[in-house]
Design a protein around this motif. Structure first.
Motif, PDB file in Angstrom:
ATOM      1  N   ASP A   1       0.814  -1.213   0.000  1.00 53.76           N
ATOM      2  CA  ASP A   1       0.000   0.000   0.000  1.00 53.76           C
ATOM      3  C   ASP A   1       0.850   1.267   0.000  1.00 53.76           C
ATOM      4  O   ASP A   1       0.312   2.362   0.053  1.00 53.76           O
ATOM      5  CB  ASP A   1      -0.922   0.017   1.228  1.00 53.76           C
ATOM      6  CG  ASP A   1      -1.966  -1.092   1.166  1.00 53.76           C
ATOM      7  OD1 ASP A   1      -2.348  -1.481   0.044  1.00 53.76           O
ATOM      8  OD2 ASP A   1      -2.381  -1.562   2.227  1.00 53.76           O
ATOM      9  N   ASP A   2       2.153   1.128  -0.072  1.00 56.63           N
ATOM     10  CA  ASP A   2       3.064   2.268  -0.066  1.00 56.63           C
ATOM     11  C   ASP A   2       2.855   3.086  -1.342  1.00 56.63           C
ATOM     12  O   ASP A   2       3.060   2.586  -2.455  1.00 56.63           O
ATOM     13  CB  ASP A   2       4.495   1.751   0.009  1.00 56.63           C
ATOM     14  CG  ASP A   2       5.548   2.836   0.067  1.00 56.63           C
ATOM     15  OD1 ASP A   2       5.263   3.983  -0.337  1.00 56.63           O
ATOM     16  OD2 ASP A   2       6.662   2.530   0.507  1.00 56.63           O
TER      17      ASP A   2
ATOM     18  N   LEU B   1       6.029   3.930  -8.360  1.00 55.89           N
ATOM     19  CA  LEU B   1       7.155   3.320  -9.068  1.00 55.89           C
ATOM     20  C   LEU B   1       6.676   2.197  -9.986  1.00 55.89           C
ATOM     21  O   LEU B   1       7.154   2.053 -11.113  1.00 55.89           O
ATOM     22  CB  LEU B   1       8.194   2.798  -8.073  1.00 55.89           C
ATOM     23  CG  LEU B   1       9.487   2.241  -8.661  1.00 55.89           C
ATOM     24  CD1 LEU B   1      10.169   3.252  -9.578  1.00 55.89           C
ATOM     25  CD2 LEU B   1      10.417   1.810  -7.537  1.00 55.89           C
ATOM     26  N   VAL B   2       5.702   1.425  -9.549  1.00 60.64           N
ATOM     27  CA  VAL B   2       5.130   0.369 -10.390  1.00 60.64           C
ATOM     28  C   VAL B   2       4.479   0.991 -11.628  1.00 60.64           C
ATOM     29  O   VAL B   2       4.661   0.504 -12.751  1.00 60.64           O
ATOM     30  CB  VAL B   2       4.114  -0.482  -9.585  1.00 60.64           C
ATOM     31  CG1 VAL B   2       3.277  -1.371 -10.495  1.00 60.64           C
ATOM     32  CG2 VAL B   2       4.837  -1.317  -8.533  1.00 60.64           C
TER      33      VAL B   2
END
Length: 121
Positions: free
Chosen positions: A6-7, A13-14
Motif C-alpha cells: 500500500d506504499d 514506481l510500479v
C-alpha cells in the motif's frame, strides 16, 4: 520497516515502470515509422505528400504523448518518494541533497497535491 504493497511510492514506481515499458514499445514503433518517412523522402516524394498521407498517430504525436506521460509519472514518483522520505523523518534539506535539487523545490514537491484526474494516465 517493511515494504508495504500500500506504499504510495511503490505504487507510483510500479506505474512508472509500466509507463517505461509502454514508452519503449511506442518509441520503437515511432522509430520504425520515422524510417518509413525517410525512405519515402529518399524515393523522391514531396514533404506534402509524405505528411498528408501519414497514418495516425503521427510520429510527433507519439513522441509528445510519451514525453507527457513520462513527465507525469516521473513527477508523481518523485513526489511520493519525497513524501516517503519525509515520513521517515528526513528533513527537507537532506531530501534536496538526495534528489540534487534545492530545498525550495522539495518543499514545492511536498506541498503539491495533484488532483485524481492528473494522477490517472
Amino acid at each position: 520497516m517493511g515494504q508495504d504493497a500500500d506504499d504510495p511510492a511503490v505504487q507510483a514506481l510500479v506505474e512508472l515502470r509500466a509507463g517505461l515499458e509502454r514508452t519503449i514499445s511506442d518509441l520503437s514503433t515511432a522509430a520504425a515509422r520515422a524510417d518509413e518517412l525517410i525512405e519515402r523522402r529518399a524515393s523522391g516524394r514531396s514533404w506534402y505528400d509524405i505528411v498528408s498521407t501519414e497514418e495516425p498517430p503521427l510520429v510527433i504525436e507519439t513522441i509528445t504523448r510519451v514525453l507527457d506521460e513520462l513527465g507525469e509519472l516521473g513527477s508523481r514518483f518523485r513526489r511520493e518518494e519525497a513524501l516517503a522520505l519525509q515520513r521517515e523523518d528526513i528533513n527537507i534539506t537532506r531530501i534536496g541533497e538526495l534528489f540534487r535539487v534545492s530545498r525550495q523545490r522539495v518543499s514545492a514537491l511536498l506541498h503539491d497535491r495533484p488532483t485524481r484526474a492528473r494522477r490517472e494516465p
